[in-house]
Structure formats: C-alpha cells, structure tokens
Design an enzyme around this catalytic site. Structure first.
Site, PDB file in Angstrom:
ATOM      1  N   ASP A 287      27.021   3.922  27.185  1.00 56.70           N
ATOM      2  CA  ASP A 287      27.293   2.597  26.760  1.00 56.70           C
ATOM      3  C   ASP A 287      26.960   1.422  27.731  1.00 56.70           C
ATOM      4  O   ASP A 287      27.245   1.655  29.012  1.00 56.70           O
ATOM      5  CB  ASP A 287      28.860   2.249  26.220  1.00 56.70           C
ATOM      6  CG  ASP A 287      28.917   1.003  25.564  1.00 56.70           C
ATOM      7  OD1 ASP A 287      28.300   0.699  24.662  1.00 56.70           O
ATOM      8  OD2 ASP A 287      29.768   0.310  26.029  1.00 56.70           O
TER       9      ASP A 287
ATOM     10  N   GLU B 273      21.895   3.340  26.435  1.00 56.46           N
ATOM     11  CA  GLU B 273      21.843   2.145  25.550  1.00 56.46           C
ATOM     12  C   GLU B 273      21.426   1.050  26.566  1.00 56.46           C
ATOM     13  O   GLU B 273      22.281   0.391  27.355  1.00 56.46           O
ATOM     14  CB  GLU B 273      23.143   1.873  24.880  1.00 56.46           C
ATOM     15  CG  GLU B 273      22.995   0.642  24.106  1.00 56.46           C
ATOM     16  CD  GLU B 273      24.243  -0.286  23.942  1.00 56.46           C
ATOM     17  OE1 GLU B 273      24.404  -1.180  23.104  1.00 56.46           O
ATOM     18  OE2 GLU B 273      25.263   0.051  24.741  1.00 56.46           O
TER      19      GLU B 273
END
Length: 731
Positions: free
Chosen positions: A409, A462
C-alpha cells in the site's frame, strides 16, 4: 543476603535484571532460592518431581513479598516449585527465574545485525517446552527501556512479577513463563530510560489480539493447522508469471457479506472459506485480494492503520482459522493476495509509537516521521532493526500462512520525502534530493528476500507516480516488485467513460495515452475500493445516461478493460454493478441480483474471466510491446478503438473492438493482420448480459478489402456501447 537497595528496587518494580537476584543461585558454595510474589505472606520450596518440602523461605525485612533461603544438603542445581501462602489461602507456582535463557547466540547476532529472516520465530510469544516445563516464551525488542515486564491475568497485570531478562547489546528482553498457555492475554509494561512508566504495549510480533476495542495481545499457536496445499504451492510459480492470466477479486472481509439476522455480523474465516471462495471460483477469478487483515484498532481505517502486523484480525477468527481459509483458496485453485501496509502506523498508545519511550520504530523528526494526510507515524527504514521487522513480516505471511502475494500500500508515500508536503516541511536525502533512499533500499531488500525465499510468490506495488523500474529487477536498478498498479490508466479511462458519449470524441486521448507506457512495467489494471468511496459513488454511478445506458456503458467499459493489456483487478460489488457507494459497515447489496440488469453484469464478468483465461493472446504478452498492435487508434469521431492482442508463437491472435457511442455501426470495416475466420468470443451487447443481442452471428470471415491500413478486413456490426472480442480460428 539480598542487598537492601536491590530488594527495594524489586518490590518497586524498578529492578532491570531480576535473574541476577531471583531464582536459584550458588552463594559461598551453597544453593540459595529467592523469589518474589507481592501477594504472599510466606513461601516454601518444593521438589518439582516429588512435591516434597525442601525448605521454607524467609521474608525480606525491607521488601514484603521477597523471600530467600539456603537449600539444605543440596550441592547441584535442582528443579523446584514454589508454594505460597497468605492467610488461609495456599497456592503453588513455578518460578520463571529458575529457567535459563531461550534465545541463542546466533539469534542475538542476527537480531543485532538486522538480518534475522525468521524474526517472528524468536520474538513474540511462543508455546514451547523448556527444561521440561510447558509454557510460553516471550521476547520483545526495546533497547532503550530500563525495565520490561510481561503482564496479564496470569499475574494480575502486575509489572513487578514477570520482569524480563535483558539480552546484552541486542536490546531484546526475554522471559519463559511456565504454565502460561494458548489463549493467554498479555501486554508489555515498560519503563523508559529514566524509569518513567509507559502505556501498556501490545506485542509488536504478537500472533493474536483481543477483539477491538480491547487491545491486548493473545498467545496463539501458529502450527496446528495441517496444510493440504502442497500441489498448489509447488505449482504457483506458473500462475504468477507475467505471461499468466491474473484476474483479482478485491475484497473487504468485514462487508462482503453479513449475517443480517445475527445482529448484522460479518462472516468468519470459516464462512468465507465456503461462501467467498466458492463465489470467487464460480466467477472464474484467479485470485482473491484481501484488504488488510493484520490486526487494526479502528474499523473505519479498513485495516490500513494496523497495530498487530503479525496477527490476523480476530474479527473473523483465529490464526488457525485464517490458515484454513488460505488452504480453501488453494483447494479451489485461487491465489490469495494480502494488502500489506509497511508505509505507516497509527499513534494508538498501545502500538509501536514511542515504544520504549523513544521514537524506536518511527523517525524522531516529524518532517520524516509523521504523515500529515493520515495523522500516522512513518517507519524509520534506515534503522536496520526496523527494516528487518518489516521484511520479516512480509516473509511471515508468505511462509507461515502460505499467502501467495503482497500488494504494498501507498508506495508513492514511501518513495518521496516530500510526499504531500510543502516546502520546508520535509528533509532532503543525503544528496539533496526528494527520493527516500532508505525506503527504496528497504523495498528492494523486501523484494529480494521474498522472491529469493520463494520465486512463486508475487509482490505488487500501489504506486501512482512515474517512478521508473517499479517492476524491474533489483539487480537492474529497479525496485523488484512483480507487478505495479496502473493508476494512470485507471484515472484516464474512468474520466473518459464518465463523459457523456457526445463529448467523448474530445477526450479520445484518454483511451490511447495509456498504451504509450503500457509495456514499461508489469501492470495490473485496478478498479479498486478507492474508486467507490469518499463521495465518488459506485462504478455504475460513474456511467452517464439513464438506467439502461448506464449498464450498457459499464458493460462496454468492463469489456474494454479485460481486452486491454495488463492483469485485472475488480473491487467487490462492481462485478454486479452495485448501485450505491461502498459502506464498510454494511453488506454488499446482494439482493440486486434479483434484477436482470445487475445479474447481466455479473454474468458478463464471469464470462470475461473465462474468455480471458481461454484466449492466451489476451495475457501471454501483457507486458511486451510485441503482444499488441493498434488497429483503430484515431477513430475519435466515432469513439471507436480497436487493437490486436498477440500471444506466444503459434497462438491465434485476438481482436478487441469497442464502440463507446450509443450509435450502432453496421458494416463497419475493421482491418485485421491476417486473413481467416474470426470467432466472436464475447459481445457485451449479448442478451444474457442485458444488451440488445446485436452482433455478428458468432463470427466473421475476412475479406481482401483494405481497411485500417491492413490488406484484409472484417465487415462488422458494432452494437451501441459495446466491446467485442474475436479470436482467429486456427486453420
């Protein structure tokens, strides 16, 4: 005798090395037993084997609860138990200070070097048999603490009773507590370097936690589950290569489905193993991706502010039940990817922040250590023990829980020191630049270690910027991720499809621009949870027009996505066109499947996944420019786009054509790279999807008529707002 100052320090809970005083010691050639229990008025030593009384201990005058005595006729160390008394109450207990250390010199060395690749096997709470006794070994890193204790119901949360043993220069404290077993609730009580009492801390390497809002750690057994996925584990390398089909179903376990007649509770891991796994398998996805399952205190963070990085959240069950869920995924030939959050952590008092009274895990300078957007703390990647903690956590999920991949993330926030900061609010790197060199080195190390341990796994970034080489090998200067989310494609295409069709010709470049860089990384095309929250509406809501037009636009867009180079990711609910924005506190609107339009979208996604897996040209050369050929790139006036996808040598090519206007285009000539019959493998306007059933009767043979710059072409009917996928019929 025990020195008065030591006795008083023990009774006050300020003695940092209890093994130097308590337990069994040889003094002047005799064996002495010393113990401490603040609730006891008297104490006796019993033979551990026979239970016979060896001696009564004397109470220390300056420290109530502290006892000592000389063992008669004993010349060698012996195993013993303690019997305490207070008034008429009598109880027995083992003495944790009669046991030797558990950590070995190799462990100490590797921890000190920040190179212990199985850190979770030495830190945390482990059920073991030590020197003939069953119990739990606790170990925690707190180098700047002056005293660390294990506290729980087993010692009345009294930090004076289970003070841990410091292990030299490593900063690790350890203690074996006999008779403390699985399910025991515990925390660490620490004094900072000045002797100040800190808030009770959860175990940074704890394998279990209490149900929120309670915050203690729980002793758990990681090794009870009997794995049945050996065939999957041996074969998963072939499923995660850039030339394999990957279609990911992104799921938030807390809201995928709830049991409405039981106070709207979320499903357990066991229920997900049946219902979610069965559903994803039926929908022909290849992988499930879970939003973070590492324990987190606040439901509204969706798991992206974790406190227990090593603990599968208890919201759905125990670690053993989570492992059974993973096993069920593999039994259904589904890979499992976890969202992993090494970019920041919350400021909750029981967490990592100021863990030992100093900024241990985080940077001291808030310009480096505090995330302004999320009010969270940022890991100090340049500290070797912290980098080791995080890389070991990645390995832990992959090895102990057989997870197939980690989607990392917020990589952009890690890469740049000035991320979301104004001038003067960030600290340049040693070269004066904005890149976070320590974070880059950490990610490279993480990817090197994880792929080195098992080449069959996948790591996914990401990453929303143009940082080069995210999925390039580390030895070529890249970050070493297996794949990268294509955020640019997502933003451009969603912006395009949100336009009224009459205006789309002015934004045609938003469809084509992504192909300029589509082969620079191993991309995943993400329609994730981030696109259906915070007022953005649902995916269906983004589509223009009335009800029927919205569904037609969505069908065309999904077909376009599945035909585009790049692996696929779709957030739960989007596969049946949920009408409302996602709510993490409520179940998906499964009742919508009673309506034909929603059922049609679900059927389309299932068929897209099946066709995608059945046509190798749609995935084998996803990340290679020789796997793609433009056919219609500039048909902006018609809002038509067409290309050919190519697989390995000998693989029939596929043709993808999208008409993004509500105008049917009969007799539209589309060029093809070779003559033959082209089978219509999927048409988003088919009746079973909710369309008008307009198309090409299952296939079209090419004509030797030039079109789109090719010598051969197909005479096609392009339904309004549709995507068609053809495959060349082998001769």
């Amino acid at each position: 005798m025990i020195r008065t100052e030591d006795a008083q320090a023990i009774a006050a809970g300020r003695f940092s090395d209890p093994f130097a005083v308590l337990g069994l010691h040889e003094i002047d050639g005799k064996l002495s037993v010393r113990c401490y229990h603040p609730d006891a008025e008297r104490a006796e030593v019993l033979d551990a084997k026979t239970g016979r009384l060896i001696m009564a201990l004397q109470s220390h005058d300056d420290a109530p609860g502290l006892f000592n005595g000389i063992a008669p006729r004993r010349r060698k160390p012996f195993a013993y138990r303690l019997r305490f008394g207070a008034g008429e109450e009598i109880w027995e207990a083992q003495d944790p200070y009669r046991f030797g250390p558990v950590l070995g010199e190799i462990d100490e060395y590797l921890i000190g070097e920040g190179a212990h690749q199985q850190l979770w096997r030495v830190l945390g709470a482990h059920l073991i048999t030590h020197e003939g006794s069953e119990g739990t070994h606790f170990a925690v890193w707190a180098p700047n603490a002056s005293r660390v204790s294990v506290v729980g119901a087993f010692n009345n949360w009294d930090g004076r009773r289970a003070v841990m043993r410091p292990r030299g220069q490593t900063g690790v404290w350890e203690l074996f507590l006999p008779d403390v077993g699985e399910g025991a609730i515990y925390k660490y009580e620490l004094l900072d370097g000045s002797g100040g009492l800190l808030p009770l801390k959860a175990d940074p390497v704890g394998f279990g936690s209490e149900h929120p809002p309670q915050t203690a750690s729980v002793v758990r057994n990681l090794y009870r589950h009997e794995w049945r996925d050996a065939d999957w584990m041996a074969d998963r390398l072939t499923r995660h290569r850039p030339d394999a089909p990957v279609s990911i179903y992104e799921v938030h376990l807390g809201s995928w489905r709830r049991v409405t007649d039981q106070n709207n509770r979320p499903l357990s891991y066991q229920e997900h193993a049946e219902q979610l796994v069965g559903y994803a398998k039926d929908m022909e996805f290849t992988h499930i991706e879970l939003m973070p399952v590492s324990e987190f205190p606040f439901d509204g963070s969706w798991g992206y502010q974790p406190v227990g990085l090593f603990a599968p959240t208890i919201r759905h069950g125990t670690p053993e039940e989570f492992q059974a869920f993973v096993d069920a995924c593999h039994g259904a030939e589904l890979g499992l990817i976890l969202d992993w959050v090494p970019g920041h952590f919350p400021t909750d008092s029981h967490g990592l922040g100021q863990f030992d009274g100093t900024p241990l895990y985080e940077h001291a300078d808030p310009r480096e250590g505090f995330h302004q957007d999320w009010s969270t703390l940022i890991y100090n990647y340049g500290r070797r023990e912290v980098a080791n903690y995080l890389t070991a956590n990645a390995l832990y999920w992959l090895q102990e829980h057989h997870v197939d991949g980690l989607r990392v993330d917020a990589v952009a926030s890690m890469l740049y020191r000035d991320y979301s900061r104004n001038a003067g609010e960030w600290v340049p790197n040693e070269h004066g630049g904005r890149e976070n060199l320590e974070a880059i080195a950490f990610m490279q190390q993480m990817n090197t270690l994880t792929y080195g341990a098992d080449p069959g796994i996948m790591t996914i970034a990401e990453e929303s910027t143009a940082f080069p080489g995210v999925s390039a090998p580390v030895d070529a200067g890249g970050l070493g991720f297996g794949f990268k989310w294509n955020m640019g494609w997502m933003n451009d295409t969603l912006s395009y499809v949100s336009e009224d069709p009459i205006n789309r010709k002015y934004h045609h470049n938003k469809l084509t621009f992504g192909l300029l860089y589509a082969f620079s990384e191993n991309f995943i095309l993400p329609i994730s949870h981030d696109e259906v929250v915070h007022g953005k509406g649902s995916l269906l809501d983004k589509m223009p027009g009335d009800g029927a037009a919205k569904f037609a636009n969505l069908r065309a867009y999904l077909g376009f996505m599945w035909g585009h180079p790049g692996k696929k990711l779709l957030f739960m609910g989007c596969e049946f066109a949920q009408g409302r924005e996602w709510n993490h506190d409520a179940s998906l609107d499964w009742h919508l499947l009673e309506h034909p339009d929603h059922k049609g979208i679900q059927t389309l996604v299932r068929d897209l996944n099946q066709v995608y897996k059945d046509i190798p040209a749609l995935y084998e050369r996803d990340a290679r420019p020789d796997g793609f050929e433009w056919i219609e790139e500039h048909a902006a006036e018609e809002s038509i786009i067409a290309w050919v996808r190519k697989g390995k040598e000998g693989t029939p090519p596929a043709l993808v054509v999208t008409n993004f206007t509500p105008v049917e285009r009969p007799n539209r000539r589309i060029g093809v790279p070779c003559a033959g019959r082209w089978i219509e493998r999927l048409n988003t306007d088919a009746e079973q999807y909710g369309g008008g059933n307009r198309g090409n009767l299952g296939g079209v043979s090419s004509d030797e008529i030039a079109a789109s710059g090719r010598a051969h072409s197909l005479n096609l009917t392009l339904p309004p707002l549709s995507t068609l996928i053809f495959e060349l019929q082998p001769e």
